[in-house]
Design a protein around this motif. Structure first.
Motif, short mmCIF file in Angstrom:
data_model
loop_
_atom_site.label_atom_id
_atom_site.label_comp_id
_atom_site.label_asym_id
_atom_site.label_seq_id
_atom_site.Cartn_x
_atom_site.Cartn_y
_atom_site.Cartn_z
N HIS A 166 0.87 -1.33 -0.05
CA HIS A 166 0.01 -0.19 -0.07
C HIS A 166 0.75 1.24 -0.05
N LEU A 167 0.50 2.19 -0.96
CA LEU A 167 1.22 3.52 -0.93
C LEU A 167 0.09 4.41 -1.07
N HIS A 168 0.34 5.57 -0.31
CA HIS A 168 -0.30 6.99 -0.45
C HIS A 168 0.24 7.86 -1.27
N LEU A 169 0.12 7.82 -2.62
CA LEU A 169 0.83 8.64 -3.63
C LEU A 169 0.10 9.98 -3.93
N CYS A 170 0.78 11.17 -3.47
CA CYS A 170 -0.26 12.32 -3.65
C CYS A 170 -0.30 12.54 -5.15
N LEU A 171 -1.47 12.91 -5.59
CA LEU A 171 -1.57 13.19 -7.27
C LEU A 171 -1.68 14.56 -7.38
N GLN A 172 -2.88 15.05 -6.51
CA GLN A 172 -3.57 16.55 -6.48
C GLN A 172 -4.35 16.75 -7.68
N SER A 173 -3.76 16.31 -8.91
CA SER A 173 -4.99 16.56 -10.16
C SER A 173 -4.69 15.78 -11.24
N GLY A 174 -5.48 15.41 -12.08
CA GLY A 174 -5.25 14.56 -13.05
C GLY A 174 -5.02 15.27 -14.43
N SER A 175 -5.04 16.76 -14.08
CA SER A 175 -4.87 17.72 -15.49
C SER A 175 -3.48 17.90 -15.42
N GLU A 176 -2.83 17.80 -16.66
CA GLU A 176 -1.42 18.25 -16.79
C GLU A 176 -1.04 19.83 -16.51
N LYS A 177 -2.13 20.54 -17.24
CA LYS A 177 -2.05 21.87 -17.34
C LYS A 177 -2.38 22.64 -15.68
N THR A 178 -3.08 21.92 -14.74
CA THR A 178 -3.12 22.16 -13.55
C THR A 178 -1.95 21.58 -12.74
N LEU A 179 -1.44 20.47 -12.99
CA LEU A 179 -0.36 20.07 -12.29
C LEU A 179 0.85 21.16 -12.45
N LEU A 180 0.93 21.43 -13.55
CA LEU A 180 2.20 22.55 -13.96
C LEU A 180 1.78 23.86 -13.29
N LYS A 181 0.50 24.39 -13.06
CA LYS A 181 0.32 25.51 -12.27
C LYS A 181 0.46 25.47 -10.91
N MET A 182 0.39 24.09 -10.54
CA MET A 182 0.59 23.74 -8.86
C MET A 182 2.07 23.81 -8.71
N ARG A 183 2.84 23.60 -9.93
CA ARG A 183 4.29 23.67 -9.48
C ARG A 183 4.78 22.29 -8.98
N ARG A 184 3.90 20.98 -9.35
CA ARG A 184 4.29 19.95 -9.03
C ARG A 184 5.59 19.34 -9.68
N GLN A 185 6.18 18.40 -9.25
CA GLN A 185 7.27 18.00 -9.74
C GLN A 185 7.23 16.53 -10.66
N TYR A 186 6.01 16.55 -11.36
CA TYR A 186 6.03 15.32 -12.15
C TYR A 186 4.58 15.59 -12.94
N THR A 187 4.45 15.10 -14.09
CA THR A 187 3.31 15.16 -15.00
C THR A 187 2.37 13.70 -14.63
N TYR A 188 1.07 14.16 -15.17
CA TYR A 188 0.17 12.78 -14.87
C TYR A 188 0.81 11.73 -15.47
N GLN A 189 1.39 11.64 -16.68
CA GLN A 189 2.00 10.46 -17.47
C GLN A 189 3.03 9.82 -16.52
N GLN A 190 4.03 10.62 -15.94
CA GLN A 190 4.76 10.05 -15.04
C GLN A 190 4.34 9.38 -13.94
N TYR A 191 3.28 10.01 -13.22
CA TYR A 191 2.41 9.61 -12.07
C TYR A 191 2.02 8.01 -12.52
N LYS A 192 1.30 7.88 -13.59
CA LYS A 192 0.96 6.48 -14.19
C LYS A 192 1.87 5.63 -14.31
N ASP A 193 2.99 6.09 -14.89
CA ASP A 193 4.10 5.03 -15.22
C ASP A 193 4.66 4.63 -13.85
N ILE A 194 4.63 5.54 -12.52
CA ILE A 194 5.24 5.00 -11.38
C ILE A 194 4.20 4.01 -10.94
#
Length: 425
Positions: free
Chosen positions: A247-275
């Protein structure tokens, strides 16, 4: 015997720190009582991650001040670092203690009852000076490995109240694990603010996890909330270790690439899916849970629908949903395209509905399997606990708590918050 009441708001890190303080007071002969009861002192470990957290913190402090006549009221935690001046100016608060000096609360309160007043700001801060938590409120032993964060996501106040990232020495962590297991904890939970960025004198997060797993002790290891970053190939291999829980609690915060970029997250949704794909290659039923923010500034209907799609595509077993909350001193607070509260509320409800659907699907996937349950409590002949996949389970039991029991999963309860139903093997 003086009575002490505790109330903790927020994250697992706060819970760990409270449990450690409880242990210090208990060892010194204090009587730790429920927060709702009359006590000589109340210690409130606050949270400030959202406006709602601030309100809860203030309300909890007010309850403590009015519960009994002239109690010692200690306010600590992230709300202190966010709004210290207001708390210091408020009547009825005896001590205001920041996160850096939280570990000194026992010394402050103990001295107070002996007639000495210690000014918290005169003490040297140490974010890791906590005793092993033995007498706290949890059956799992939490181990703090790291504090603070350097990411400065545009929505997040935590780097301002918890400070920059700092990692705990390896030998201190290993010693903490040994003491926790020796005290009877059968499950150890790794916690911190941004634990995947742990690095102490060249020892990375995955190196540390490997050393913990290789300890010649009988326990299982669970990893608390973590960011989907700084994860290497060694970590995926460690997920196969027999002590590691799936079990892992992996913080996503949004499924939108545009929103993740505005949030200044350190990954893309595609990278999250790969993980997630790599994680689940170790175990088809690996349980992934997450955090999602809805109503982030500029979030369009299309962005939101991408988040809804992500919930179903990933198949999260549980989602913590947070309507975006404006926090002073963050970049997102200054963004002009703020979302109306009514829209946030509607979107949060849609997220919760999608999450409940996925939670039920995941729970059903475990029917017919065997879970090794750590019993947390027994009420009227029914045990409650969590299996290795971190899903709540109930089953008939005439024994005690804090035991591992193999349970056959027979079904899933009805209702909005389902739990697994089982029987011992």
């Amino acid at each position: 015997m003086k009575k002490i009441g505790f109330q903790t708001l927020g994250c697992r890190l706060n819970q760990y720190e409270t449990d450690s303080l409880v242990t210090s007071f208990t060892k010194a002969g204090y009587d730790v009582v429920p927060f709702e009861e009359e006590a000589d002192a109340y210690i409130i470990n606050t949270c400030t991650v959202t406006n709602k957290s601030d309100r809860k913190s203030r309300n909890t402090v007010n309850k403590a001040k009015n519960r009994t006549e002239n109690p010692v009221v200690v306010v600590t935690g992230c709300y202190v670092d966010s709004d210290r001046e207001a708390l210091e100016a408020a009547e009825g608060i005896t001590y205001v203690v920041d996160n850096d000096r939280k570990s000194e609360i026992f010394s402050i309160v103990d001295a107070h009852f002996k007639g000495e007043f210690i000014q918290p700001t005169n003490l040297v801060g140490d974010r890791f000076a906590y005793n092993t938590a033995v007498d706290g409120f949890h059956t799992r032993g939490m181990i703090k490995i790291q504090d603070g964060c350097d990411n400065f996501c545009t929505f997040c106040i935590i780097p301002h109240v918890r400070g920059r990232a700092v990692s705990r020495p390896v030998d201190k962590i290993l010693d903490n694990v040994k003491k926790a297991v020796a005290q009877g904890f059968k499950e150890v939970v790794i916690t911190g603010v941004n634990i995947s960025r742990y690095n102490y004198e060249g020892v990375s997060f995955e190196d540390l996890i490997e050393q913990i797993l290789n300890l010649d002790l009988d326990f299982r290891l669970r990893i608390s909330s973590m960011e989907p970053e700084m994860i290497g190939d060694k970590f995926y291999k460690l997920l196969n270790h027999p002590k590691m829980t799936p079990h892992l609690h992996l913080c996503l915060q949004s499924g939108s690439e545009k929103t993740l970029l505005k949030m200044r997250r350190q990954y893309t949704y595609q990278q999250y899916k790969d993980i997630v794909t790599k994680v689940r290659s170790t175990n088809d039923n690996f349980h992934i849970t997450t955090d999602l923010i809805v109503g982030f500034p500029g979030e369009s209907d299309e962005d939101f629908n991408e988040t809804i799609s992500a919930i179903r595509e990933i198949g999260f077993g549980h989602v913590h949903t947070f309507p975006y909350s404006r926090r002073k001193n963050t970049r997102a607070d200054r963004m002009i395209d703020q979302i109306p509260e009514s829209v946030k509320k509607d979107r949060a409800e849609q997220i919760r509905n999608a999450s409940e659907e996925c939670k039920r699907i995941y729970g059903q996937s475990l029917i017919g399997q065997t879970e090794r349950v750590l019993i947390e409590k027994v009420i009227d002949g029914m045990a409650q606990g969590y299996g290795q996949h971190y899903v709540p389970i109930q089953f008939p039991w005439d024994g005690s708590n804090n035991e591992f029991v193999n349970v056959n999963i027979l079904g899933l309860s009805e209702g909005d918050d389902p739990h697994l139903i089982g029987a011992t093997c």
